[in-house]
Each structure stands twice: as structure tokens, then as C-alpha cells.
Design an enzyme around this catalytic site. Sequence first.
Site, PDB file in Angstrom:
ATOM      1  N   CYS A 166       0.837  -1.212   0.000  1.00  0.00           N
ATOM      2  CA  CYS A 166       0.000   0.000   0.000  1.00  0.00           C
ATOM      3  C   CYS A 166       0.865   1.252   0.000  1.00  0.00           C
ATOM      4  CB  CYS A 166      -0.907   0.028   1.240  1.00  0.00           C
ATOM      5  SG  CYS A 166      -2.013  -1.380   1.340  1.00  0.00           S
TER       6      CYS A 166
HETATM    7  C1  BEZ Z   1       0.563  -4.642   1.873  1.00  0.00           C
HETATM    8  O1  BEZ Z   1       0.142  -3.535   1.543  1.00  0.00           O
HETATM    9  O2  BEZ Z   1       1.728  -4.916   1.744  1.00  0.00           O
HETATM   10  C2  BEZ Z   1      -0.366  -5.651   2.447  1.00  0.00           C
HETATM   11  C3  BEZ Z   1      -1.519  -5.264   3.109  1.00  0.00           C
HETATM   12  C4  BEZ Z   1      -2.349  -6.227   3.657  1.00  0.00           C
HETATM   13  C5  BEZ Z   1      -2.031  -7.567   3.516  1.00  0.00           C
HETATM   14  C6  BEZ Z   1      -0.902  -7.945   2.806  1.00  0.00           C
HETATM   15  C7  BEZ Z   1      -0.068  -6.983   2.261  1.00  0.00           C
END
Ligand code: BEZ
Length: 211
Positions: A45
Site C-alpha cells: 500500500c
Molecule cells: C501490503 O500492503 O503490503 C499488504 C496489506 C495487507 C495484507 C498484505 C499486504
Amino acid sequence: MGLHLGDIAPDFEADTTEGRIRFHEWKKGQWAVLFSHPADFTPVCTTELGYTAKLKGEFEKRGVKVVGLSVDSVEDHRRWARDIEETQGQAVNFPMIGDADRKVSHMYDMIHPNASNTLTVRSVFVIDPADRIRLMLTYPASTGRNFDEILRVVDSLQLTDAERVATPANWKPGDDVIIAPSVPDAEARQMFPQGWNALRPYLRMVKLPKR
Ligand code: BEZ
């Protein structure tokens, strides 16, 4: 019932990092991209928000407003924004909705319980100036989205709203387009005096003049 292409995007009021917004009033008459991410302070994210912020000029050129969302609070979004700026070299320059009560997430079906009961999936909605949903995408948490593709879809939607054409696989602005099957040849001759290449009677490729 779920949301479908062509539906009016549900209106809502929400707190964001740029103050409280009423969605339809905020986007009034413009295109919008509403996208969710699973959670603040997560790696994928962080890269997505930084990259989207770098595209602000591209979205603006196309008259598109961008707004992000997760089930975290606005305070968390603000704290996380500092990390995004430091790690991605770009400050977040669009509002992020704090949807801790999951009101907007449920409205837009952004929580998929068999993926996660609590976190939003990576949803993207492209919404047109008349507030109609024109694109819906859903990606899993482990896969960061290609935001250049969102721009490409906006380019295709804006072109195909203006002209009776469709865009082929992997089309990019400037490439040849397809004359809409609903346009008979006689009408196409008026619309496209430059002529076209008919690979099949239903597959007519045409080069558009530079816009
Ligand atoms: C991420 O943004 O890296 C992420 C967010 C939630 C679960 C897995 C990865």
C-alpha cells in the site's frame, strides 16, 4: 445487490485527510477514481499511494479527482503519509478517507470476507462526471496495482465517449482504434473520411487524427 457498471456510484459523507467530504459534491461534474487499500503502514500500500501521488498531474490533465480509502482512521492516514513521503519520495496529494466504521467499504463492497473479514481488498472504481460507475477492479492484498493502467482506461473511456469507436487489446493513446460495430459502413465513411482497414467486416481499424 452488488454494484454494476453503469450504476450511480453511491453517495456518502466521510472524514478524509483533507476534511469532511460529500462524495458527489466533492467530485461534482468531474471524473473520479475511488480506490481502497487493505491497511495503513503496510508495504505494498505504501508503494501504491506514493506512485498514485506521483501521477497527480496525469490525473489532473484528464480532469480526474483521486481519493483513497482504508478502514484505518484519518489520524493513522496522516501519520502514515509521513512514511510514504520519506520512502517513496512523494507526498500524498489527494484525500484519504478514514473508514473505521466501514460505512463506505460496505457500500462499495470493498470487504470480501473470504479474503479478509476486516480489511478492504484493493478495489478501484472509475466514476464519470455523471456519477456513473465505468470501471471496477478488484486486486488481492499481495498484488500492487498498475495505476498507469487506470490512466489508460480513463483515456479509453474519454475517447470512446467522444467518438463511436472502441479500443483494442493493449491500446495506448495514438494507436489505431476500432470502429464501433453499431456504425454501418455508409455512416463510417462520413465519420472517418481518412478510410479504415477492414480485417473482417466487423473488425475495422482506423487511425484517428491527432486530438
Ligand atoms: C501490503 O500492503 O503490503 C499488504 C496489506 C495487507 C495484507 C498484505 C499486504
